[in-house]
Design an enzyme around this catalytic site. Structure first.
Site, PDB file in Angstrom:
ATOM      1  N   HIS A 112       0.835  -1.205   0.000  1.00 20.85           N
ATOM      2  CA  HIS A 112       0.000   0.000   0.000  1.00 20.85           C
ATOM      3  C   HIS A 112       0.869   1.255   0.000  1.00 20.85           C
ATOM      4  O   HIS A 112       0.602   2.208  -0.763  1.00 20.85           O
ATOM      5  CB  HIS A 112      -0.916  -0.016   1.236  1.00 20.85           C
ATOM      6  CG  HIS A 112      -1.633   1.268   1.491  1.00 20.85           C
ATOM      7  ND1 HIS A 112      -2.954   1.492   1.136  1.00 20.85           N
ATOM      8  CD2 HIS A 112      -1.214   2.427   2.096  1.00 20.85           C
ATOM      9  CE1 HIS A 112      -3.305   2.713   1.494  1.00 20.85           C
ATOM     10  NE2 HIS A 112      -2.276   3.302   2.083  1.00 20.85           N
ATOM     11  N   GLU A 113       1.909   1.267   0.832  1.00 21.50           N
ATOM     12  CA  GLU A 113       2.766   2.443   0.903  1.00 21.50           C
ATOM     13  C   GLU A 113       3.547   2.644  -0.388  1.00 21.50           C
ATOM     14  O   GLU A 113       3.736   3.778  -0.847  1.00 21.50           O
ATOM     15  CB  GLU A 113       3.719   2.327   2.093  1.00 21.50           C
ATOM     16  CG  GLU A 113       3.036   2.309   3.444  1.00 21.50           C
ATOM     17  CD  GLU A 113       2.100   3.484   3.654  1.00 21.50           C
ATOM     18  OE1 GLU A 113       2.369   4.577   3.106  1.00 21.50           O
ATOM     19  OE2 GLU A 113       1.079   3.327   4.350  1.00 21.50           O
TER      20      GLU A 113
END
Length: 285
Positions: free
Chosen positions: A131-132
């Site tokens: 996600h990051e």
């Protein structure tokens, strides 16, 4: 191009708000000083906002020898996403969370807290870091870091305005000599709120996009969904320890889940979409 437009609008909005703050505090002279300061701040935010945020949280860069599992997960995900290897940081706090920063993929950094590594399985941690990296790939990180830097300055100036109103107003007279106490009070209340609204107006949609892209990178949407459930519970039940670095309202939008607990009213102004909705979308992938 879409994210470049968002960044431009963000800078323009927050710069305009900063100039208004300067006008209320110091009249015309204050407005021009605030404008000059805003130009310097925008330049500095572009080049150094990531370093400011990392330093704010006392993040420590680690090598693959110091944190082999974390480093290996980030490296494998970066290869899958066709991204340059970002720098890897650890934040010493029991708060379970993570964030990414950097002005572009070549200057990116991913930070995980010690708390998140203690409660997630390797696959869940992989989902979070994917996600990051999705934020890095989508170039959301510049928007987040710039917003945190400028909103922090606006909040600081609003605090000065509040004390100025209490003590009679330092520079609290307009050019026509009228007292501007009402303006100070309005500024102290409305400026931080306006900065927050600008932040969450841009950041909410980014989270859904990063969830979807992160799930594609890791190929494990269920792992990210499971991680989000744990992190939301962890954020709500988080009890700060003695040496924990405390999250700031101005940087809350940078984390994968909002690190700040709040009332039902504050949820209306949160920078993240509802975690339940994010989990539902991931489970449908």
């Amino acid at each position: 191009m879409k994210n470049m437009l968002k960044t431009t609008l963000l800078l323009a909005s927050l710069t305009g708000l900063l100039i208004i703050v300067g006008r209320l505090i110091g009249g015309t002279a204050g407005m021009f000083i605030a404008f000059a300061f805003a130009l310097m701040l925008n330049f500095g935010s572009y080049w150094y906002s990531d370093k400011i945020v990392l330093k704010m949280y006392h993040a420590k860069e680690v090598t693959e020898y110091e944190s082999p599992q974390l480093y290996d997960i980030v490296r494998n995900l970066a290869m899958r996403a066709q991204l340059p290897m970002p720098k890897v940081y650890i934040v010493e706090t029991s708060m379970p969370n993570a964030f990414a920063t950097g002005r572009d993929p070549k200057h990116a950094a991913v930070a995980a807290t010690t708390g998140i590594m203690n409660i997630l399985t390797p696959e869940e941690l992989e989902g979070v870091l994917a996600h990051e990296l999705a934020h890095v790939k989508n170039r959301d990180t510049l928007i987040s870091a710039v917003a945190a830097t400028i909103a922090g300055v606006i909040t600081m100036l609003a605090t000065w305005a509040r004390w100025a109103a209490i003590f009679g107003g330092i520079g609290s007279r307009d050019d026509d000599g009228s007292n501007n106490i009402v303006g100070f009070i309005a500024l102290a209340i409305l400026a931080p709120l306006a900065a927050t609204i600008i932040q969450f107006a841009i950041s909410r949609s980014r989270e859904f996009g990063a969830d979807a892209e992160g799930a594609r990178i890791s190929q494990k949407p269920w792992a990210l969904a499971s991680a989000l459930s744990k992190l939301e519970s962890g954020a709500q039940n988080y009890q700060p320890r003695k040496n924990d670095v405390q999250p700031s309202q101005n940087t809350a939008h940078m984390f994968i889940v909002n690190p700040l607990r709040g009332s039902s009213l504050m949820k209306l102004f949160r920078t993240h979409p509802a975690t339940e909705e994010r989990i539902r979308r991931l489970n449908e992938m």
